[in-house]
Design an enzyme around this catalytic site. Structure first.
Site, mmCIF file in Angstrom:
data_model
loop_
_atom_site.group_PDB
_atom_site.id
_atom_site.type_symbol
_atom_site.label_atom_id
_atom_site.label_comp_id
_atom_site.label_asym_id
_atom_site.label_seq_id
_atom_site.Cartn_x
_atom_site.Cartn_y
_atom_site.Cartn_z
ATOM 1 N N THR A 40 0.768 -0.889 -0.196
ATOM 2 C CA THR A 40 0.146 0.414 0.401
ATOM 3 C C THR A 40 1.224 1.286 -0.250
ATOM 4 O O THR A 40 0.214 2.480 -0.643
ATOM 5 C CB THR A 40 -0.937 -0.067 1.217
ATOM 6 O OG1 THR A 40 -2.121 -0.916 1.249
ATOM 7 C CG2 THR A 40 -1.751 1.026 1.092
ATOM 8 N N HIS A 43 1.944 1.697 -3.270
ATOM 9 C CA HIS A 43 0.593 2.651 -4.397
ATOM 10 C C HIS A 43 -0.052 4.430 -3.917
ATOM 11 O O HIS A 43 0.539 4.740 -4.785
ATOM 12 C CB HIS A 43 -0.740 1.821 -3.826
ATOM 13 C CG HIS A 43 -0.882 1.033 -4.887
ATOM 14 N ND1 HIS A 43 -0.359 0.566 -6.014
ATOM 15 C CD2 HIS A 43 -0.792 -0.554 -3.847
ATOM 16 C CE1 HIS A 43 -0.605 -0.649 -6.334
ATOM 17 N NE2 HIS A 43 -0.897 -1.342 -4.989
#
Length: 280
Positions: A40, A43
């Site tokens: 994450t 990202h």
């Protein structure tokens, strides 16, 4: 002076003085020793979550460290305790929390994404998010407790036992190769460009899926195993349309003959059963 590493824009980080918030009632101030870089976080770094993440943002939700200060009304913790953090702050008042589903609290604060994370010194968090670490566990390894706990939880819920065959579709399904009916060149796999061989194989499987009136993502979810344990397939979904698509795929019917054809063409292992995991 203590510093924080901040995300400021796509592929851009800087350092700045850490906020240094004094722990209030029910809070503690750990000093992060080691911080993991989650998918994450990557990202976010690539700019994929700018609609959610307010900049400048201090990332980091996989961590280990020791407590520096303890706020008022905090019991059971003392300075020097080795800890990690479960990075979910919930309100305990919404219908989801009252139903025992605190992980989908309507006002969930994912610490390190929605609020400042651990790539700073020091860091203030609710005492309720702490997990005590054994002194025998090195802090560099303890930073992996949070992601390891996710995997352990998934395997436990699937009730997998020794010798059973399983498929875990989370990483591959969401990183690109099998999230599309026809994987394209330049598809990302584990946040890197996918090698040509897996892309070619995924395309070949997609072609057979199309012949049977289904799709590659549907086949991934329906893959026949001794005890199916396709887990976390909605992890990383960014909007309602993607979640809705995954829910629909869970309910889609995949012909049993698909597995036979894939096996005969050498696209899946020979020991994959061909009499279960679909409709006649």
């Amino acid at each position: 002076m203590t510093l924080a590493v901040r995300y400021t824009a796509a592929r851009t980080l800087d350092t700045a003085p850490a906020p240094g918030v004094e722990p209030g009632p029910g809070e503690v101030e750990p000093a992060p020793a080691c911080v993991g870089i989650c998918g994450t976080d990557l990202h976010i770094f690539h700019g994929d979550m700018d609609a959610r993440v307010a900049t400048p943002a201090v990332l980091g939700h996989e961590m280990s460290g020791r407590i520096l200060r303890v706020g008022p009304d905090v019991e059971g913790w003392r300075v020097g305790d080795a800890v990690t953090v479960m990075p979910l702050r919930r309100d305990d008042t919404c219908p989801a929390c009252h139903a025992g589903h605190q992980h989908i609290c309507r006002h969930l604060d994912f610490i390190g994404i929605d609020s400042p994370g651990a790539i700073q010194q020091p860091w203030t968090v609710p005492a309720s998010t702490l997990t005590r670490l054994p002194e025998s566990l090195p802090l560099d390894r303890a930073a992996l407790v949070e992601p390891t706990a996710v995997a352990v939880r998934d395997v436990g819920r699937a009730q997998v036992t020794d010798g059973e065959k399983t498929v875990v579709a989370a990483g591959v399904f969401n990183s690109g190769l099998r999230s599309r009916p026809w994987p394209a060149d330049g598809t990302k796999y584990d946040y890197q460009d996918a090698p040509p061989e897996p892309v070619a194989r995924a395309r070949a499987i997609a072609e057979v899926c199309e012949e049977h009136g289904t799709s590659l993502p549907a086949a991934v979810i329906a893959f026949p195993t001794t005890r199916p344990s396709t887990v976390n397939v909605t992890l990383g979904m960014r909007d309602r349309a993607q979640v809705t698509q995954n829910v629909a795929l869970q309910r889609s019917a995949v012909p049993r003959a698909l597995w036979h054809d894939l096996r005969e063409r050498g696209l899946i292992r020979q020991d994959v059963p061909t009499t279960v995991g679909g409709v006649p």
